[in-house]
Design a protein around this motif. Structure first.
Motif, PDB file in Angstrom:
ATOM      1  N   PRO A  44      23.878 -23.045 119.393  1.00 10.95           N
ATOM      2  CA  PRO A  44      24.955 -21.961 118.880  1.00 10.95           C
ATOM      3  C   PRO A  44      25.498 -20.700 119.940  1.00 10.95           C
TER       4      PRO A  44
ATOM      5  N   GLY B  81      27.084 -38.945 111.519  1.00  9.03           N
ATOM      6  CA  GLY B  81      27.980 -40.380 112.104  1.00  9.03           C
ATOM      7  C   GLY B  81      28.543 -39.882 113.001  1.00  9.03           C
ATOM      8  N   ASP B  82      29.932 -40.525 113.126  1.00  7.91           N
ATOM      9  CA  ASP B  82      31.377 -40.200 113.939  1.00  7.91           C
ATOM     10  C   ASP B  82      31.660 -39.014 113.680  1.00  7.91           C
ATOM     11  N   LEU B  83      32.729 -38.132 113.403  1.00 11.61           N
ATOM     12  CA  LEU B  83      33.640 -37.752 113.356  1.00 11.61           C
ATOM     13  C   LEU B  83      33.851 -37.733 111.585  1.00 11.61           C
TER      14      LEU B  83
ATOM     15  N   ARG C 262      41.111 -36.621 118.778  1.00 13.24           N
ATOM     16  CA  ARG C 262      40.567 -37.193 117.622  1.00 13.24           C
ATOM     17  C   ARG C 262      40.474 -36.662 116.067  1.00 13.24           C
TER      18      ARG C 262
ATOM     19  N   ASN D 272      33.860 -27.198 116.212  1.00 15.41           N
ATOM     20  CA  ASN D 272      34.030 -26.562 117.557  1.00 15.41           C
ATOM     21  C   ASN D 272      33.187 -27.683 118.498  1.00 15.41           C
TER      22      ASN D 272
ATOM     23  N   ASP E 108      27.643 -34.446 111.702  1.00 15.09           N
ATOM     24  CA  ASP E 108      26.650 -34.315 113.500  1.00 15.09           C
ATOM     25  C   ASP E 108      26.523 -35.835 114.216  1.00 15.09           C
ATOM     26  N   ILE E 109      27.046 -36.151 115.690  1.00 14.50           N
ATOM     27  CA  ILE E 109      26.648 -37.754 115.549  1.00 14.50           C
ATOM     28  C   ILE E 109      24.739 -37.770 116.018  1.00 14.50           C
ATOM     29  N   GLU E 110      24.145 -36.580 116.610  1.00 18.94           N
ATOM     30  CA  GLU E 110      22.843 -35.871 116.790  1.00 18.94           C
ATOM     31  C   GLU E 110      22.349 -36.357 115.949  1.00 18.94           C
TER      32      GLU E 110
ATOM     33  N   PHE F 138      22.545 -28.106 120.074  1.00 20.10           N
ATOM     34  CA  PHE F 138      23.315 -27.299 121.268  1.00 20.10           C
ATOM     35  C   PHE F 138      22.652 -25.889 120.373  1.00 20.10           C
TER      36      PHE F 138
ATOM     37  N   PRO G 144      32.490 -31.048 121.326  1.00 17.22           N
ATOM     38  CA  PRO G 144      32.844 -30.628 122.700  1.00 17.22           C
ATOM     39  C   PRO G 144      33.673 -30.772 123.573  1.00 17.22           C
TER      40      PRO G 144
ATOM     41  N   CYS H  11      31.102 -32.267 113.996  1.00 16.87           N
ATOM     42  CA  CYS H  11      30.343 -31.606 115.101  1.00 16.87           C
ATOM     43  C   CYS H  11      29.327 -30.597 114.902  1.00 16.87           C
ATOM     44  N   CYS H  12      28.966 -30.354 113.769  1.00 17.76           N
ATOM     45  CA  CYS H  12      28.560 -29.571 113.076  1.00 17.76           C
ATOM     46  C   CYS H  12      27.060 -28.770 114.051  1.00 17.76           C
ATOM     47  N   GLY H  13      26.798 -29.542 115.262  1.00 16.74           N
ATOM     48  CA  GLY H  13      25.156 -29.099 115.620  1.00 16.74           C
ATOM     49  C   GLY H  13      24.469 -28.118 114.839  1.00 16.74           C
TER      50      GLY H  13
ATOM     51  N   ARG I  15      27.093 -35.736 125.040  1.00 14.81           N
ATOM     52  CA  ARG I  15      27.229 -35.143 124.038  1.00 14.81           C
ATOM     53  C   ARG I  15      27.600 -34.082 123.209  1.00 14.81           C
ATOM     54  N   ALA I  16      27.194 -33.213 123.371  1.00 11.93           N
ATOM     55  CA  ALA I  16      27.458 -31.961 123.349  1.00 11.93           C
ATOM     56  C   ALA I  16      28.238 -30.965 123.631  1.00 11.93           C
TER      57      ALA I  16
HETATM   58  C1  LIG Z   1      29.836 -27.422 121.429  1.00  7.15           C
HETATM   59  S1  LIG Z   1      28.494 -28.084 119.577  1.00  7.15           S
HETATM   60  C2  LIG Z   1      28.887 -27.194 118.683  1.00  7.15           C
HETATM   61  C3  LIG Z   1      28.142 -26.994 117.676  1.00  7.15           C
HETATM   62  C4  LIG Z   1      28.001 -26.571 116.127  1.00  7.15           C
HETATM   63  N1  LIG Z   1      28.998 -26.433 115.774  1.00  7.15           N
HETATM   64  C5  LIG Z   1      27.652 -25.105 117.318  1.00  7.15           C
HETATM   65  O1  LIG Z   1      29.401 -24.361 117.072  1.00  7.15           O
HETATM   66  O2  LIG Z   1      26.838 -24.672 117.359  1.00  7.15           O
HETATM   67  C6  LIG Z   1      29.265 -30.023 119.763  1.00  7.15           C
HETATM   68  C7  LIG Z   1      28.450 -31.059 118.644  1.00  7.15           C
HETATM   69  O3  LIG Z   1      29.286 -31.999 118.449  1.00  7.15           O
HETATM   70  C8  LIG Z   1      28.384 -33.306 118.340  1.00  7.15           C
HETATM   71  N2  LIG Z   1      29.287 -34.782 119.038  1.00  7.15           N
HETATM   72  C9  LIG Z   1      29.844 -35.343 119.748  1.00  7.15           C
HETATM   73  N3  LIG Z   1      30.847 -35.704 119.110  1.00  7.15           N
HETATM   74  C10 LIG Z   1      30.697 -36.643 118.175  1.00  7.15           C
HETATM   75  C11 LIG Z   1      30.906 -36.794 117.697  1.00  7.15           C
HETATM   76  N4  LIG Z   1      31.928 -37.671 117.441  1.00  7.15           N
HETATM   77  N5  LIG Z   1      31.402 -36.949 115.455  1.00  7.15           N
HETATM   78  C12 LIG Z   1      30.236 -35.981 115.124  1.00  7.15           C
HETATM   79  N6  LIG Z   1      29.997 -34.768 116.353  1.00  7.15           N
HETATM   80  C13 LIG Z   1      29.940 -35.265 117.880  1.00  7.15           C
HETATM   81  C14 LIG Z   1      27.579 -33.245 119.524  1.00  7.15           C
HETATM   82  O4  LIG Z   1      26.953 -33.586 118.956  1.00  7.15           O
HETATM   83  C15 LIG Z   1      26.726 -30.926 119.025  1.00  7.15           C
HETATM   84  O5  LIG Z   1      26.097 -31.083 118.506  1.00  7.15           O
END
Ligand SMILES: C[S@@+](CC[C@H](N)C(=O)[O-])C[C@H]1O[C@@H](n2cnc3c(N)ncnc32)[C@H](O)[C@@H]1O
Length: 250
Positions: free
Chosen positions: A73, A135-137, A192, A155, A114-116, A71, A157, A94-96, A178-179
């Motif tokens: 920024p 991992g997941d959140l 969540r 931040n 981040d999950i990706e 993603f 999705p 969700c750090c991207g 997923r982003a």
């Molecule tokens: C909108 S992007 C924001 C990325 C970054 N924080 C930024 O502002 O540029 C959302 C991010 O959430 C991650 N994501 C989505 N679902 C997630 C989950 N369940 N656990 C962790 N990360 C997740 C995605 O992979 C994506 O990198």
């Protein structure tokens, strides 16, 4: 021979790039050879985001590394950074690429998730001072962080699923689903995050998410239902909205 700037500008303009001159200068600066420039221009004309091709984006005055499949920024997220300042122990779910955490500075104790896998790789490059987990959140966070977090920023999705087809191709085709996809009303992940926040926040700590203007009242309700005192901040110039929730104090 390296194609001249005017040739590159014409190709980009014909492909619909609004800032063709600026983009041409950046692509020429990034290419090490004629072949590389031809490849970059072809990929840009094919719709790949400029930032993923350059390998970086400017965010809060910093140069943040971004890779294909991560993603990019957005400038509006600078409001989230502004609102998140002031904590010593910070979690960025969700750090991207890690842009938000990087902009918060190297003097915070930072945990980013981040999950990706591609995003995690990128965040590790941008956040050499932080703990970065895949991992997941909340799942990968160390248990001894519970009750110690001053600021939990996410931040998430937040595009409603039905609006995904309306996104520009750069996002729709080149950023992971997923982003972007936040479920039916866009707030599935935000729910969540708010639902788990109280376990991790220190007394008086805050959780912050970015939303659309329309989502803000629903996000406020979500915060309140989870025992957090909600607040909304907007910035018209950035077109940004941040909803926060404060944990009860000591
Ligand atoms: C909108 S992007 C924001 C990325 C970054 N924080 C930024 O502002 O540029 C959302 C991010 O959430 C991650 N994501 C989505 N679902 C997630 C989950 N369940 N656990 C962790 N990360 C997740 C995605 O992979 C994506 O990198």
């Amino acid at each position: 021979m390296i194609p001249g700037e005017s040739t590159v500008v014409s190709r980009l303009r014909a492909a619909g790039c609004v800032f063709a001159e600026d983009e041409a200068a950046l692509l020429i600066g990034a290419a090490g050879s004629a072949g590389e420039l031809a490849d970059l221009v072809a990929r840009r004309v094919g719709g790949e985001p400029l930032e993923q091709l350059l390998g970086w984006v400017e965010f809060c005055g910093l140069r943040i590394a971004v890779e294909p499949g991560v993603f990019v920024p957005r400038r509006r997220t600078e409001l989230l950074v502004r609102e998140a300042r002031g904590g010593r122990v910070v979690v960025d779910l969700c750090c991207g690429s890690g842009a938000v955490g990087a902009a918060l500075g190297a003097d915070v104790e930072l945990y980013a998730v981040d999950i990706e896998p591609a995003a995690v790789r990128c965040a590790r490059r941008n956040l050499p001072h932080a703990h970065v987990y895949e991992g997941d959140l909340f799942a990968p966070l160390p248990g001894d962080l519970r009750g110690r977090v001053d600021v939990l920023v996410a931040n998430v999705p937040y595009v409603p699923t039905a609006e995904i087809p309306l996104l520009p191709p750069e996002a729709r085709l080149h950023e992971p689903r997923r982003a972007l996809d936040g479920g039916a009303d866009g707030l599935d992940v935000a729910r969540r995050v708010a639902g788990g926040a109280l376990d991790w926040l220190a007394p008086g700590g805050r959780v912050l998410v970015e939303t659309s203007t329309a989502q803000a009242p629903i996000a406020v309700d979500v915060m309140a239902r989870n025992g957090l005192t909600p607040a909304v901040t907007t910035d018209d110039e950035l077109g940004a909205t941040v909803v926060s929730g404060r944990a009860p104090g000591r």
